[in-house]
Design an enzyme around this catalytic site. Structure first.
Site, PDB file in Angstrom:
ATOM      1  N   ASN A  45       0.902  -1.068   0.095  1.00 10.52           N
ATOM      2  CA  ASN A  45       0.013   0.000  -0.149  1.00 10.52           C
ATOM      3  C   ASN A  45       0.773   1.104   0.109  1.00 10.52           C
ATOM      4  OD1 ASN A  45      -1.809   1.917   0.513  1.00 10.52           O
ATOM      5  ND2 ASN A  45      -3.141   0.777   1.837  1.00 10.52           N
ATOM      6  N   ARG A  95      -2.291  -1.973  -3.475  1.00  9.09           N
ATOM      7  CA  ARG A  95      -3.623  -1.062  -3.717  1.00  9.09           C
ATOM      8  C   ARG A  95      -3.354  -0.121  -4.821  1.00  9.09           C
ATOM      9  NH1 ARG A  95      -4.882   3.987   0.222  1.00  9.09           N
ATOM     10  NH2 ARG A  95      -6.995   4.566  -0.464  1.00  9.09           N
ATOM     11  N   HIS A 103     -11.643   4.005  -1.416  1.00  5.92           N
ATOM     12  CA  HIS A 103     -11.905   3.182  -0.094  1.00  5.92           C
ATOM     13  C   HIS A 103     -12.592   1.712  -0.373  1.00  5.92           C
ATOM     14  CE1 HIS A 103     -11.112   7.124   2.071  1.00  5.92           C
ATOM     15  NE2 HIS A 103     -10.037   6.323   2.118  1.00  5.92           N
ATOM     16  N   ARG A 136      -7.513  17.704   2.220  1.00  3.19           N
ATOM     17  CA  ARG A 136      -8.330  17.708   1.094  1.00  3.19           C
ATOM     18  C   ARG A 136      -9.671  18.261   1.285  1.00  3.19           C
ATOM     19  NH1 ARG A 136      -8.050  11.488  -0.448  1.00  3.19           N
ATOM     20  NH2 ARG A 136      -6.383  11.398   1.023  1.00  3.19           N
ATOM     21  N   GLU A 164      -7.589  -3.581   4.641  1.00  2.00           N
ATOM     22  CA  GLU A 164      -7.120  -3.456   3.314  1.00  2.00           C
ATOM     23  C   GLU A 164      -6.167  -4.412   2.847  1.00  2.00           C
ATOM     24  OE1 GLU A 164      -8.162   1.164   2.500  1.00  2.00           O
ATOM     25  OE2 GLU A 164      -6.561   0.822   3.649  1.00  2.00           O
TER      26      GLU A 164
END
Length: 402
Positions: free
Chosen positions: A11, A91, A179, A235, A379
């Site tokens: 990742n 990922r 996500h 963000r 994940e």
């Protein structure tokens, strides 16, 4: 005895790489180790490794780029006597319109990812760099792109289509959602596999929510890129498009300046003028009114999006918090849910305040109409599962290796 397949999950971020090595045998799956390389490109970096829930390595050294960081990871695996992985899963935040499902990486896929850079400019450069670095280290190993957008392919067109001229839809300008690996893991852990109308809130430095029913995503807060939706660490989340027109015409911003503003200087950092890290802001909020304002706006943004996803679902039976903030920041869960008590989101204060990380727990009151859960996500495991599935596929390149 079933053969053991070892999968390395990667990742990659702009300044860090998280990794985990999994062993699969039949229906059994086990994490062998997990770690990270942090502060890549800075004067002093850090590499650490956990094995069987124990920190076995933690040292500081410089990692000029992705290549040196991945060389260190590979070297560390060798030090521990770990055999080379059978495959590597990455990922990948977005494949843009070119790839919407998890896929083995070949030259064409890698070129498509380069063409998809405008759809995830904050994430894809580091992810592509990691793929290329590992191709040099292990040229014979299968690598797989595990797409964060794949889970959201069930979005109905009414949710996915943006209110723009139709030719832009044909060019791939649409809502993709992100996500997805996290949402997919959460759904896989639910006893009903996400059948009940649920809102899943993945809250971290990047934050989004998804409306799920019958195991399918019906809508999500992020859109074309991971910049939209909720207020995030740095963000902006959703903005009136007129703000961008104003900055272009009145402040003479160019595209790169806009990208930096929206992805690196906004959100919690922009509001607080001090930090995009939620834990830092929570520690400062009693003394720093701007930190308190940033926290309040984050919670307000989350509540608004919960309301919109309730409308999508026509009612909700379950709210799930996950991600770094969602799992660990009780004060944020309280700030989000307390004003929504009249809509059925009733927290148990004692259960919400518990700090037992790594376990699924119910934090709603016994009489709450909506069940509220805190769940850890994984994940890395989803990356490993998809990589193993594609490795074992009769159509995979590895399946035809003599």
């Amino acid at each position: 005895m079933a053969a053991i397949t070892r999968i390395l999950s990667i990742n990659s971020g702009s300044s860090s790489i998280k990794f985990a090595l999994f062993a699969f045998s039949g229906n059994e799956e086990k994490v062998l180790l997990a770690g990270a390389v942090e502060h890549i490109g800075q004067s002093v970096g850090r590499i650490w490794l956990d094995q069987e829930n124990r920190r076995v390595l933690d040292r500081h050294e410089a990692f000029p780029g992705q290549d040196s960081a991945l060389q260190a990871i590979v070297g560390m695996l060798g030090e521990l006597g770990m055999t080379h992985p059978d495959a590597i899963g990455h990922r990948i935040v977005s494949g843009g319109p070119y790839h919407l499902a998890h896929i083995p990486i070949d030259a064409q896929v890698l070129n498509d990812l380069r063409n998809a850079l405008p759809f995830a400019p904050l994430h894809l450069p580091a992810e592509i760099a990691a793929i290329e670095a590992l191709q040099k280290i292990w040229p014979d190993k299968m690598q797989v792109a595990c797409l964060d957008t794949a889970f959201h392919q069930s979005l109905p067109e009414v949710a996915a289509r943006l209110p723009l001229p139709r030719n832009l839809w044909q060019e791939g300008v649409r809502k993709y959602g992100f996500h997805g690996l996290s949402y997919e893991y959460i759904v896989s852990q639910l006893a009903d596999a996400g059948k009940a109308p649920s809102i899943i809130a993945h809250l971290g430095n990047g934050a989004s929510m998804a409306a799920v029913a019958d195991g399918r995503c019906l809508d999500t807060t992020m859109g074309l890129t991971p910049t939209g939706g909720l207020i995030m660490g740095t963000r902006s989340g959703d903005l009136d498009p007129g703000v961008l027109l104003y900055l272009l015409s009145e402040k003479n911003y160019n595209a790169s300046q806009l990208e930096r503003l929206l992805n690196h200087l906004s959100g919690l950092l922009g509001i607080s003028a001090s930090s995009g890290d939620m834990q830092t802001l929570l520690a400062q909020r009693d003394q720093n009114p701007l930190a308190a304002e940033a926290i309040a706006q984050f919670a307000y943004s989350a509540r608004k999006h919960i309301g919109s996803l309730m409308a999508v679902l026509g009612g909700v039976q379950r709210l799930i918090f996950t991600g770094g903030i969602g799992e660990h920041a009780a004060a944020i869960r309280w700030a989000i849910c307390r004003p929504l008590a009249g809509l059925g989101f009733q927290l148990d204060p004692a259960a919400n305040a518990e700090t037992s990380a790594g376990k699924t727990r119910k934090i709603s009151s016994p009489t709450s109409p909506v069940e509220i859960l805190v769940m850890p996500t994984d994940e890395d495991l989803m990356i490993a599962r998809h990589t193993r599935r594609l490795l074992d596929s009769p159509h995979s390149p590895a399946a035809h290796t003599p």
